[in-house]
Design a protein around this motif. Structure first.
Motif, PDB file in Angstrom:
ATOM      1  N   MET A  17       0.820  -1.207   0.000  1.00  0.00           N
ATOM      2  CA  MET A  17       0.000   0.000   0.000  1.00  0.00           C
ATOM      3  C   MET A  17       0.860   1.265   0.000  1.00  0.00           C
ATOM      4  SD  MET A  17      -2.920   1.187   2.725  1.00  0.00           S
ATOM      5  CE  MET A  17      -3.727  -0.396   2.614  1.00  0.00           C
ATOM      6  N   PHE A  18       1.981   1.239   0.736  1.00  0.00           N
ATOM      7  CA  PHE A  18       2.860   2.394   0.828  1.00  0.00           C
ATOM      8  C   PHE A  18       4.249   2.011   0.335  1.00  0.00           C
ATOM      9  CE2 PHE A  18      -0.241   2.793   4.332  1.00  0.00           C
ATOM     10  CZ  PHE A  18      -0.900   3.940   3.908  1.00  0.00           C
ATOM     11  N   ASP A  19       4.908   2.963  -0.315  1.00  0.00           N
ATOM     12  CA  ASP A  19       6.196   2.694  -0.951  1.00  0.00           C
ATOM     13  C   ASP A  19       7.333   3.263  -0.097  1.00  0.00           C
ATOM     14  OD1 ASP A  19       8.363   2.316  -2.577  1.00  0.00           O
ATOM     15  OD2 ASP A  19       7.782   3.825  -4.063  1.00  0.00           O
ATOM     16  N   PHE A  20       8.140   2.362   0.478  1.00  0.00           N
ATOM     17  CA  PHE A  20       9.319   2.785   1.225  1.00  0.00           C
ATOM     18  C   PHE A  20      10.607   2.403   0.499  1.00  0.00           C
ATOM     19  CE2 PHE A  20       5.986   1.994   4.452  1.00  0.00           C
ATOM     20  CZ  PHE A  20       5.905   3.265   5.006  1.00  0.00           C
ATOM     21  N   ASP A  21      10.476   1.760  -0.661  1.00  0.00           N
ATOM     22  CA  ASP A  21      11.651   1.267  -1.374  1.00  0.00           C
ATOM     23  C   ASP A  21      12.214   2.252  -2.395  1.00  0.00           C
ATOM     24  OD1 ASP A  21      12.088  -1.312  -0.222  1.00  0.00           O
ATOM     25  OD2 ASP A  21      10.307  -2.041  -1.268  1.00  0.00           O
ATOM     26  N   THR A  22      11.392   3.138  -2.910  1.00  0.00           N
ATOM     27  CA  THR A  22      11.860   4.075  -3.929  1.00  0.00           C
ATOM     28  C   THR A  22      12.872   5.043  -3.330  1.00  0.00           C
ATOM     29  OG1 THR A  22       9.812   3.952  -5.200  1.00  0.00           O
ATOM     30  CG2 THR A  22      11.190   5.899  -5.534  1.00  0.00           C
ATOM     31  N   VAL A  23      14.009   5.166  -3.967  1.00  0.00           N
ATOM     32  CA  VAL A  23      15.038   6.113  -3.526  1.00  0.00           C
ATOM     33  C   VAL A  23      14.704   7.489  -4.101  1.00  0.00           C
ATOM     34  CG1 VAL A  23      17.482   6.712  -3.571  1.00  0.00           C
ATOM     35  CG2 VAL A  23      16.784   4.306  -3.372  1.00  0.00           C
ATOM     36  N   ILE A  24      14.451   8.433  -3.238  1.00  0.00           N
ATOM     37  CA  ILE A  24      14.092   9.797  -3.645  1.00  0.00           C
ATOM     38  C   ILE A  24      15.339  10.663  -3.600  1.00  0.00           C
ATOM     39  CG2 ILE A  24      12.672  11.806  -3.074  1.00  0.00           C
ATOM     40  CD1 ILE A  24      10.732   9.766  -1.717  1.00  0.00           C
ATOM     41  N   ASP A  25      15.622  11.349  -4.679  1.00  0.00           N
ATOM     42  CA  ASP A  25      16.812  12.200  -4.749  1.00  0.00           C
ATOM     43  C   ASP A  25      16.588  13.468  -3.918  1.00  0.00           C
ATOM     44  OD1 ASP A  25      19.098  13.548  -5.355  1.00  0.00           O
ATOM     45  OD2 ASP A  25      18.832  13.520  -7.534  1.00  0.00           O
ATOM     46  N   ARG A  26      17.272  13.559  -2.788  1.00  0.00           N
ATOM     47  CA  ARG A  26      17.134  14.723  -1.910  1.00  0.00           C
ATOM     48  C   ARG A  26      18.285  15.708  -2.063  1.00  0.00           C
ATOM     49  NH1 ARG A  26      16.055  13.107   4.111  1.00  0.00           N
ATOM     50  NH2 ARG A  26      15.518  15.319   4.154  1.00  0.00           N
ATOM     51  N   ARG A  27      19.181  15.445  -2.993  1.00  0.00           N
ATOM     52  CA  ARG A  27      20.302  16.355  -3.202  1.00  0.00           C
ATOM     53  C   ARG A  27      19.811  17.674  -3.776  1.00  0.00           C
ATOM     54  NH1 ARG A  27      23.745  12.281  -6.802  1.00  0.00           N
ATOM     55  NH2 ARG A  27      21.618  12.075  -7.627  1.00  0.00           N
ATOM     56  N   ASN A  28      20.476  18.759  -3.368  1.00  0.00           N
ATOM     57  CA  ASN A  28      20.153  20.109  -3.850  1.00  0.00           C
ATOM     58  C   ASN A  28      18.717  20.512  -3.531  1.00  0.00           C
ATOM     59  OD1 ASN A  28      22.772  20.376  -5.129  1.00  0.00           O
ATOM     60  ND2 ASN A  28      21.999  18.997  -6.716  1.00  0.00           N
ATOM     61  N   THR A  29      18.206  20.031  -2.374  1.00  0.00           N
ATOM     62  CA  THR A  29      16.864  20.432  -1.930  1.00  0.00           C
ATOM     63  C   THR A  29      16.923  21.201  -0.612  1.00  0.00           C
ATOM     64  OG1 THR A  29      16.524  18.351  -0.712  1.00  0.00           O
ATOM     65  CG2 THR A  29      15.844  18.391  -3.040  1.00  0.00           C
ATOM     66  N   GLY A  30      18.121  21.650  -0.241  1.00  0.00           N
ATOM     67  CA  GLY A  30      18.268  22.311   1.052  1.00  0.00           C
ATOM     68  C   GLY A  30      18.209  21.333   2.201  1.00  0.00           C
ATOM     69  N   SER A  31      18.424  20.057   1.929  1.00  0.00           N
ATOM     70  CA  SER A  31      18.382  19.016   2.956  1.00  0.00           C
ATOM     71  C   SER A  31      19.652  19.069   3.797  1.00  0.00           C
ATOM     72  CB  SER A  31      18.245  17.639   2.310  1.00  0.00           C
ATOM     73  OG  SER A  31      18.585  16.611   3.226  1.00  0.00           O
ATOM     74  N   GLU A  32      19.501  19.273   5.096  1.00  0.00           N
ATOM     75  CA  GLU A  32      20.653  19.266   5.985  1.00  0.00           C
ATOM     76  C   GLU A  32      21.363  17.924   5.922  1.00  0.00           C
ATOM     77  OE1 GLU A  32      21.781  20.021  10.714  1.00  0.00           O
ATOM     78  OE2 GLU A  32      19.695  20.087  10.043  1.00  0.00           O
ATOM     79  N   LYS A  33      20.580  16.862   5.812  1.00  0.00           N
ATOM     80  CA  LYS A  33      21.132  15.511   5.816  1.00  0.00           C
ATOM     81  C   LYS A  33      21.981  15.234   4.581  1.00  0.00           C
ATOM     82  CE  LYS A  33      19.490  10.698   6.316  1.00  0.00           C
ATOM     83  NZ  LYS A  33      18.261   9.868   6.437  1.00  0.00           N
ATOM     84  N   TRP A  34      21.467  15.598   3.410  1.00  0.00           N
ATOM     85  CA  TRP A  34      22.122  15.238   2.156  1.00  0.00           C
ATOM     86  C   TRP A  34      23.109  16.294   1.674  1.00  0.00           C
ATOM     87  CZ3 TRP A  34      21.988  10.806  -0.812  1.00  0.00           C
ATOM     88  CH2 TRP A  34      21.156   9.785  -0.321  1.00  0.00           C
ATOM     89  N   ASP A  35      22.789  17.560   1.841  1.00  0.00           N
ATOM     90  CA  ASP A  35      23.667  18.602   1.307  1.00  0.00           C
ATOM     91  C   ASP A  35      24.945  18.761   2.109  1.00  0.00           C
ATOM     92  OD1 ASP A  35      21.784  18.891  -0.604  1.00  0.00           O
ATOM     93  OD2 ASP A  35      21.204  20.941  -0.110  1.00  0.00           O
ATOM     94  N   ARG A  36      25.008  18.132   3.272  1.00  0.00           N
ATOM     95  CA  ARG A  36      26.263  18.107   4.030  1.00  0.00           C
ATOM     96  C   ARG A  36      27.381  17.477   3.195  1.00  0.00           C
ATOM     97  NH1 ARG A  36      26.838  15.570  10.120  1.00  0.00           N
ATOM     98  NH2 ARG A  36      29.081  15.861  10.388  1.00  0.00           N
TER      99      ARG A  36
END
Length: 385
Positions: A1-20
């Motif tokens: 019912m819910f998708d947790f497997d798709t990798v979402i590109d969070r780069r260049n979104t102001g994400s503290e986690k990824w833009d580090r």
């Protein structure tokens, strides 16, 4: 019912986690937000609110208050009154306000470590002395050393900061453990600020989160409970938390410290919080099942990595790892060089440890664990040479 497997590109979104790690091949498994899209019910509610088009000053909707009261009653049997709620733009803010609202400059604040870093910094920022008591490992799990805590308490100790469920060791404190702590709290007339932001993320089916304030009425009157939907439904960037403070005088002191300094919650934060608590339960249950499988994968993988040790995670999506066996001064830096960004244990009060966030698609987690395994084998092999 819910998708947790798709990798979402969070780069260049102001994400503290990824833009580090912008521009680097490093998988970030550090700061505690998840790499999943928020629940469809939350996204739909936000879209409707945005379509309304007016973003004026806001207050907590009456329906939100009712939903929160119903949630704590259903989950914990806790009869909370509407006036006990104090809305906050973040839980860290609540920790810092609590340190200022209890006692006076020069008093002491106690807590257990390792712990979420703001527990260790908030007392000093409030002009209070920090008393940090180490957790102890006993029979394969972490526990509170109440004898050491009691010895460390001074006549000027006014407040205990409790993390429940615990970040980073992943414990769900039992009723017996909390009652023993409660006896100490009452003997020394301490107030308690209990951070329960991970209460909705209990992974062990045989364990139940029990709010400290629910143990007995006498404790409720001396407790500030901090709660939020941010970790459970992955909406930390929307900034909506709340304190439950049954005692009128303590609540007044808390509000007085906030006055003129702490901003109001923004309207999209209220919107997302209402949708999460009201409509997000099916998504939460699916998330918990996915996280359980990720947790088991991490435990199995870490056990096979020479130089590392970890413990079962009862709650949260965070694994606490002892990397002292690698024989390096900066294990977080070592793993960064191998392409995995973990939280350094030093700010938690435990140099030589790292924290791993497994709230991400499994394919990303598997890739990160493979990189960690490679560097551990290489490091231990070179040490033997």
């Amino acid at each position: 019912m819910f998708d947790f497997d798709t990798v979402i590109d969070r780069r260049n979104t102001g994400s503290e986690k990824w833009d580090r790690y912008a521009g680097q091949d490093i998988i970030p498994l550090w700061v505690a937000d998840m790499d999943f899209r928020s629940p469809p019910a939350v996204l739909e509610a936000l879209q409707q609110r945005v379509e309304h088009g007016v973003f004026g000053y806001s207050r907590p909707p009456e329906e939100l208050v009712a939903v929160v009261l119903a949630m704590v009653r259903q989950e914990y049997g806790w009869q909370v009154q509407p006036e006990w709620l104090v809305w906050l733009p973040g839980l860290v803010c609540g920790l810092n306000v609590s340190c200022r609202a209890v006692g006076a400059p020069g008093d002491a604040v106690a807590t257990f470590s390792p712990v979420y870093p703001p527990f260790l910094t908030a007392p000093g920022l409030a002009g209070r002395e920090l008393i940090s008591v180490p957790l102890v490992e006993q029979q394969g799990r972490w526990g509170m050393d109440l004898e050491v805590l009691e010895q460390a308490i001074t006549p000027r100790t006014r407040l205990l900061l409790l993390c429940s469920p615990h970040n980073p060791v992943g414990r769900v404190w039992s009723r017996e453990e909390q009652l023993a702590l409660a006896d100490l709290v009452e003997r020394h007339d301490l107030m308690v600020c209990s951070d329960e932001i991970h209460a909705g993320l209990v992974l062990d089916s045989g364990k139940t989160h029990i709010p400290f304030a629910c143990l007995k009425p006498e404790l409720a009157r001396r407790t500030i409970t901090l709660l939020a939907p941010s970790k459970t439904w992955n909406i930390p960037g929307l900034g909506c938390s709340f304190a439950v403070i049954p005692d009128k005088q303590l609540r007044r002191s808390f509000r007085d410290v906030m006055a003129g300094i702490v901003p109001h919650v923004n309207l999209l934060g209220y919107t997302a919080t209402l949708a999460a608590y009201r409509d997000g339960e099916p998504w939460r249950q699916a998330l918990l099942e996915y996280l359980r499988q990720n947790r088991d994968l991490v435990l199995e993988a870490i056990q096979a990595m020479p130089g590392l040790k970890t413990w079962p995670v009862e709650a949260t999506y965070l694994a606490w790892i002892d990397a002292q066996g690698l024989g390096v001064a900066d294990p977080a830096g070592l793993f960064e060089q191998a392409g995995v960004g973990l939280s350094d244990g030093a700010p938690f009060g435990a140099p030589g440890f790292v924290r791993l966030n497994f709230g991400c698609p499994r394919s990303l987690l598997q890739q990160a664990l493979e990189r960690m395994h490679t560097v551990c084998v290489r490091k231990r092999g070179s040490a033997k040479d």
